[in-house]
Design a protein around this motif. Structure first.
Motif, mmCIF file in Angstrom:
data_model
loop_
_atom_site.group_PDB
_atom_site.id
_atom_site.type_symbol
_atom_site.label_atom_id
_atom_site.label_comp_id
_atom_site.label_asym_id
_atom_site.label_seq_id
_atom_site.Cartn_x
_atom_site.Cartn_y
_atom_site.Cartn_z
ATOM 1 N N PHE A 88 -7.012 -11.905 -9.458
ATOM 2 C CA PHE A 88 -6.095 -13.005 -9.177
ATOM 3 C C PHE A 88 -4.943 -13.039 -10.180
ATOM 4 N N ASN A 89 -5.250 -12.874 -11.445
ATOM 5 C CA ASN A 89 -4.225 -12.978 -12.494
ATOM 6 C C ASN A 89 -3.238 -11.817 -12.470
ATOM 7 N N ASP A 90 -3.564 -10.752 -11.759
ATOM 8 C CA ASP A 90 -2.624 -9.644 -11.591
ATOM 9 C C ASP A 90 -1.773 -9.826 -10.331
ATOM 10 N N ILE A 91 -2.403 -10.304 -9.272
ATOM 11 C CA ILE A 91 -1.727 -10.373 -7.967
ATOM 12 C C ILE A 91 -0.750 -11.537 -7.882
ATOM 13 N N PHE A 92 -1.193 -12.735 -8.234
ATOM 14 C CA PHE A 92 -0.383 -13.931 -7.976
ATOM 15 C C PHE A 92 0.965 -13.933 -8.710
ATOM 16 N N PRO A 93 1.021 -13.522 -9.985
ATOM 17 C CA PRO A 93 2.345 -13.500 -10.641
ATOM 18 C C PRO A 93 3.316 -12.499 -10.008
ATOM 19 N N LYS A 94 2.766 -11.459 -9.357
ATOM 20 C CA LYS A 94 3.618 -10.428 -8.762
ATOM 21 C C LYS A 94 4.000 -10.745 -7.315
ATOM 22 N N ALA A 95 3.422 -11.792 -6.756
ATOM 23 C CA ALA A 95 3.553 -12.031 -5.319
ATOM 24 C C ALA A 95 4.997 -12.207 -4.876
ATOM 25 N N THR A 96 5.749 -13.045 -5.572
ATOM 26 C CA THR A 96 7.139 -13.312 -5.172
ATOM 27 C C THR A 96 7.973 -12.046 -5.188
ATOM 28 N N GLY A 97 7.830 -11.247 -6.243
ATOM 29 C CA GLY A 97 8.564 -9.984 -6.329
ATOM 30 C C GLY A 97 8.137 -9.002 -5.258
ATOM 31 N N ALA A 98 6.842 -9.016 -4.930
ATOM 32 C CA ALA A 98 6.329 -8.096 -3.911
ATOM 33 C C ALA A 98 6.917 -8.415 -2.546
ATOM 34 N N VAL A 99 7.077 -9.698 -2.239
ATOM 35 C CA VAL A 99 7.685 -10.097 -0.964
ATOM 36 C C VAL A 99 9.118 -9.595 -0.892
ATOM 37 N N ALA A 100 9.832 -9.750 -1.999
ATOM 38 C CA ALA A 100 11.219 -9.274 -2.036
ATOM 39 C C ALA A 100 11.284 -7.764 -1.846
ATOM 40 N N ALA A 101 10.216 -7.082 -2.271
ATOM 41 C CA ALA A 101 10.194 -5.619 -2.151
ATOM 42 C C ALA A 101 9.651 -5.161 -0.802
ATOM 43 N N GLY A 102 9.340 -6.100 0.089
ATOM 44 C CA GLY A 102 8.897 -5.745 1.428
ATOM 45 C C GLY A 102 7.401 -5.609 1.604
ATOM 46 N N ALA A 103 6.617 -6.219 0.728
ATOM 47 C CA ALA A 103 5.158 -6.155 0.849
ATOM 48 C C ALA A 103 4.710 -6.871 2.136
ATOM 49 N N PRO A 104 3.661 -6.375 2.779
ATOM 50 C CA PRO A 104 3.200 -6.963 4.058
ATOM 51 C C PRO A 104 2.377 -8.237 3.841
ATOM 52 N N ILE A 105 2.995 -9.254 3.250
ATOM 53 C CA ILE A 105 2.268 -10.475 2.907
ATOM 54 C C ILE A 105 1.757 -11.188 4.150
ATOM 55 N N VAL A 106 2.557 -11.200 5.223
ATOM 56 C CA VAL A 106 2.119 -11.882 6.451
ATOM 57 C C VAL A 106 0.862 -11.223 6.998
ATOM 58 N N LEU A 107 0.839 -9.903 7.042
ATOM 59 C CA LEU A 107 -0.340 -9.184 7.530
ATOM 60 C C LEU A 107 -1.547 -9.444 6.630
ATOM 61 N N ILE A 108 -1.326 -9.398 5.329
ATOM 62 C CA ILE A 108 -2.419 -9.634 4.379
ATOM 63 C C ILE A 108 -2.997 -11.027 4.565
ATOM 64 N N THR A 109 -2.130 -12.034 4.630
ATOM 65 C CA THR A 109 -2.611 -13.416 4.732
ATOM 66 C C THR A 109 -3.275 -13.680 6.083
ATOM 67 N N LEU A 110 -2.775 -13.061 7.138
ATOM 68 C CA LEU A 110 -3.426 -13.225 8.439
ATOM 69 C C LEU A 110 -4.837 -12.637 8.420
ATOM 70 N N LEU A 111 -5.004 -11.506 7.762
ATOM 71 C CA LEU A 111 -6.329 -10.893 7.663
ATOM 72 C C LEU A 111 -7.267 -11.752 6.815
ATOM 73 N N LEU A 112 -6.742 -12.284 5.718
ATOM 74 C CA LEU A 112 -7.559 -13.185 4.904
ATOM 75 C C LEU A 112 -7.947 -14.422 5.714
ATOM 76 N N PHE A 113 -7.018 -14.908 6.522
ATOM 77 C CA PHE A 113 -7.298 -16.081 7.350
ATOM 78 C C PHE A 113 -8.362 -15.772 8.399
ATOM 79 N N VAL A 114 -8.378 -14.556 8.927
ATOM 80 C CA VAL A 114 -9.435 -14.171 9.867
ATOM 81 C C VAL A 114 -10.804 -14.330 9.206
ATOM 82 N N GLY A 115 -10.899 -13.917 7.941
ATOM 83 C CA GLY A 115 -12.143 -14.123 7.204
ATOM 84 C C GLY A 115 -12.495 -15.586 7.089
ATOM 85 N N ALA A 116 -11.499 -16.412 6.808
ATOM 86 C CA ALA A 116 -11.736 -17.850 6.682
ATOM 87 C C ALA A 116 -12.138 -18.467 8.014
#
Length: 639
Positions: free
Chosen positions: A197-225
Motif C-alpha cells: 500500500f505504501n508504495d502504490i498509493f503515493p504513486k497513483a496520481t502520477g501513474a494515471v497521468a502516465a496512462g496506467a490502467p486504473i479503471v481496469l484495475i479498480t473494476l477488477l478489485l470491485f469484482v472481488g468486492a
C-alpha cells in the motif's frame, strides 16, 4: 505496543489449534473459555493499539519476515496498523468475542462444539490477517481464508444436503469474485512494481497521468468486492448462508466477511477516486442491490432470511456511499451495522432457541412478554437499522443519503425509499414475532423461555452500542463534531483533496433528515396497522399470492434464472466434454493406442512356436532379406 501487534491474529490461531486438536477430549466449558478468552485478549491488545494510533497519529508497520524475494522484487509478510485498520480490529475482536461468548450457550448441546469453536477462531484469525496486511498479497491470504472458513461454518451441519449445497454455493460464487481480485493484484504488481500500500498509493496520481490502467484495475478489485460483500449479481450465496448456526450468521453478516469488500475499497480509496467511472459503477450497483434486496425482504417469513436480505441491502448502502465518495460515511455504516446486525442475528438466535429451533415467523407471535430481554434488545436493533434518531443507524445512513443527494437526486430518492422499505420489513419482523397471539404449537409454547446469561449479556452490550455508537459521527447541523471523520481524515486525505467535501446547507440537511425519518415512521406505522391492528399473518407457502408479492417471496426467481441460464448450460457442456471429448476423443485415442499395441503383440506372440526348424527357416528368410536389401543399396549407389 508494537512488539505485541503480532499477537492480535496469532492468539485466535492458537485457539484454533488447541480447540481443533482437543475437540473430542477437552470439556466443552474449557473449549468455550479458551476460544473466547483468546479473542478477548486480542481485543485488549487492539484497544491499546487503537489508543496508540489515536494519540500519536502515526501508523505502525511491523515486518515479520521477507516472504517473497525475486531479484529486486520483495514482498514482506508485514502488518500495517493505521486509523482505518485499528477500528476494524476493534470491530472484529470486540464483536467477535461477544459472538464467541454467545455461542457457548447456543451450541452447548451440539456434538460438534469443539470443532465449531475451532472454526470460529480460525475465521477471526483470517479476518484479522485481511485487515492487518500491509500489502494486497497478505490481504488476499486473509481474503481467501475467510472464504474457506465460511464454507466450513455454513456447511457445519453438512449431513443435511441442502446445508452442504449452501456452503458450496457460497464457496463457488466467492471464487468468481476472487478471480477478479487476483487479476487486479497482478495488474497492480505490473503497473507499480509492488503490492505494498505504501508504495502504490503515493504513486497513483502520477501513474494515471502516465496512462496506467486504473479503471481496469479498480473494476477488477470491485469484482472481488462484489463477490465477498454479496452485491448484484453475486449476492444469492449470502441468504443461503443461513444454513449455518445462527452465531455464524452474526459473524459473517456483521463483523467479518461481508465487510471485507468495503474495507478493501476504503483502503484503496485513492485508486478508486482516480477512476470516477468505476465509482459511478459502484454507486449504481450498490443502490440497485440495496433496493432489490429490500423488495425481497418485504415478504420473507423465515426470521433469519429477513435479516439476510437486510444485510445485502445495507451492504448496498455502504457501496453507494463508496461510489459517491462518502468514504467516511460508508465506513461509519460498517461500524454501526456491525453492532445492530450482530444484535439482530443473535437476537433471532435467541428467539429460535426459545422456540425450539423454529424460524418461521408465521408460527411465532406474542413473545414479548415471554422473552423480555431478547425483545427489548431486538427492538433497539430494529430502531437503529430503521434509521430513527437518536440511534446509531440514523447518523450513518443519513450521512450516506446526504452524499448521495449531493451527487444525484435520483440516487437520493431511490436510497430514501429503500430506507422506508427497511423500516417496514424490520418492524414487520418484530410485530410478527413479538406482538399478537402465539401461533405455534402447545409444545412450542410450553418450551418458550429466555436464553441463558451467556447469550443475553452479548445482546445487552450490543444493544447499548447500537443505541450510542452514532454519537461518534454527529454532524455539524445537529451541533456535533464528527469524531470518526476527524479520526479517519488521514486515510482519506488524498481522496478528499480531489473530490472535495460534500457541502450542503443546513436547511437542506434538515429537510433530508426529516424526510428519511418521516418515511421510516410512516413505514413503521403501516407495518403496525397491517400486522398488529389487522392481525395479518402471511399466507402459507402453497397459498396463492398477488403477482408482485409472489415475485418478492420467490426472490424474483433469480436462483431459478441462474440455474437455467448458467448451471444447466454448463452442465450440458460438461456432459459433452466428458462423453464426447474425453471418453470418445481423448480416452478413445489413448485407449486405441493401447488396444492396437496389445492386438499387435498378440499376433507377434504367435511367432514364438518353440519349433527349431521354424526358427532356422525364419533366420534364412532374414539373411535373404538382408542380402536383397544390400544388393538394392549397392545398385542405387552405382558401385
Amino acid at each position: 505496543m508494537d512488539n505485541l501487534i503480532w499477537l492480535i491474529p496469532v492468539l485466535p490461531l492458537a485457539g484454533f489449534v488447541i480447540n481443533g486438536l482437543g475437540r473430542n477430549t477437552l470439556p466443552k466449558n474449557l473449549i468455550g473459555a479458551i476460544g473466547s478468552l483468546l479473542v478477548l485478549v486480542s481485543f485488549g491488545i487492539s484497544v491499546a493499539t487503537f489508543f496508540q494510533i489515536k494519540n500519536s497519529g502515526v501508523p505502525v508497520e511491523v515486518t515479520l519476515f521477507d516472504w517473497i524475494a525475486v531479484g529486486d522484487f520483495h514482498i514482506p509478510f508485514a502488518f500495517l496498523i493505521d486509523h482505518l485498520s485499528s477500528i476494524m480490529l476493534l470491530i472484529i475482536t470486540g464483536v467477535g468475542f461477544l459472538i464467541h461468548l454467545y455461542s457457548i450457550g447456543y451450541m452447548h448441546d451440539d456434538n460438534g462444539f469443539g470443532k465449531f469453536f475451532a472454526y470460529l477462531n480460525l475465521f477471526v484469525f483470517f479476518m484479522l490477517l485481511l485487515v492487518m496486511g500491509s500489502n494486497y498479497l497478505v490481504m488476499f491470504i486473509g481474503w481467501e481464508g475467510v472464504g474457506l472458513c465460511s464454507y466450513l461454518l455454513i456447511g457445519f451441519w453438512y449431513t443435511n444436503p441442502s446445508y452442504a449445497d449452501a456452503a458450496k454455493k457460497a464457496f463457488i460464487m466467492n471464487r468468481i469474485g476472487d478471480l477478479g481480485f487476483l487479476i487486479g493484484i497482478f495488474l497492480l504488481m505490473n503497473t507499480f512494481g509492488s503490492v505494498a500500500f505504501n508504495d502504490i498509493f503515493p504513486k497513483a496520481t502520477g501513474a494515471v497521468a502516465a496512462g496506467a490502467p486504473i479503471v481496469l484495475i479498480t473494476l477488477l478489485l470491485f469484482v472481488g468486492a462484489v463477490g465477498k460483500s454479496a452485491q448484484l449479481p453475486l449476492f444469492t450465496w449470502l441468504p443461503d448462508a443461513m444454513a449455518g448456526p445462527t452465531p455464524v450468521s452474526a459473524l459473517i453478516h456483521a463483523a467479518t466477511m461481508v465487510t471485507a469488500g468495503i474495507y478493501m475499497i476504503a483502503r484503496s480509496n485513492i485508486l478508486f477516486t482516480l477512476a470516477p467511472d468505476t465509482m459511478e459503477v459502484i454507486a449504481i450497483v450498490g443502490l440497485a442491490t440495496a433496493a432489490f434486496a429490500a423488495l425481497i425482504a418485504l415478504t420473507q417469513t423465515d426470521i433469519k432470511k429477513v435479516l439476510a436480505y437486510s444485510t445485502v441491502s445495507q451492504l448496498g448502502y455502504m457501496f453507494l456511499g463508496l461510489g459517491v465518495g462518502a468514504y467516511t460515511g460508508a465506513f461509519f455504516h460498517v461500524l454501526t451495522h456491525a453492532f445492530f446486525k450482530a444484535l439482530l442475528f443473535l437476537g433471532a438466535g435467541s428467539v429460535i432457541h426459545a422456540m425450539g429451533g423454529e424460524q418461521d415467523m408465521r408460527k411465532m407471535g406474542g413473545l414479548k412478554g415471554k422473552i423480555k430481554v431478547t425483545f427489548i434488545t431486538m427492538l433497539v436493533g430494529t430502531i437503529a437499522i430503521a434509521g430513527i434518531p437518536p440511534f446509531s443507524g440514523f447518523f450513518s445512513k443519513d450521512e450516506i443519503l446526504a452524499a448521495a443527494f449531493a451527487h444525484s437526486t435520483t440516487f437520493y430518492v431511490v436510497g430514501v425509499i429503500t430506507a422506508g422499505l427497511t423500516s417496514f420489513y424490520m418492524f414487520r419482523m418484530m410485530y410478527l414475532t413479538f406482538w399478537g397471539k402465539f401461533r405455534g404449537t402447545h409444545e412450542q409454547e410450553h418450551h418458550v423461555h429466555e436464553s441463558p446469561a451467556n447469550m443475553t449479556i452479548p445482546l445487552i452490550i450490543l444493544a447499548i452500542l447500537s443505541a450510542i455508537a452514532g454519537m461518534i459521527g454527529v454532524p455539524a447541523v445537529l451541533g456535533g463534531h464528527h469524531e470518526l471523520g476527524a479520526y479517519l481524515a488521514p486515510v482519506f486525505e488524498a481522496s478528499t483533496k480531489i473530490l472535495g467535501e460534500h457541502e450542503l446547507s443546513h436547511s437542506t440537511e434538515w429537510v433530508l433528515m426529516g424526510a428519511s425519518v418521516l418515511l421510516a415512521l410512516i413505514a413503521m406505522g403501516l407495518a403496525y396497522t397491517k400486522y398488529v391492528s389487522k392481525n395479518h399473518v402471511p399466507v402459507s407457502d402453497e397459498a396463492e399470492r398477488p403477482a408482485l408479492s409472489n415475485l418478492s417471496y420467490h426472490k424474483f426467481y433469480i436462483d431459478e434464472l441462474y440455474d437455467k441460464v448458467i448451471r444447466k448450460p454448463l452442465d450440458a457442456i460438461s456432459v459433452f466434454f466428458y462423453k464426447v471429448v474425453e471418453q470418445l476423443g481423448i480416452d478413445g485415442f489413448v485407449n486405441g493406442l493401447g488396444k492396437s499395441t496389445l492386438d499387435t503383440s498378440k499376433g507377434l506372440r504367435l511367432l514364438q512356436t518353440g519349433n527349431v526348424g521354424f526358427y532356422i527357416f525364419m533366420m534364412v528368410l532374414g539373411i535373404i532379406a538382408i542380402l536383397v536389401y544390400s544388393l538394392i543399396k549397392i545398385n542405387a549407389l552405382g558401385v
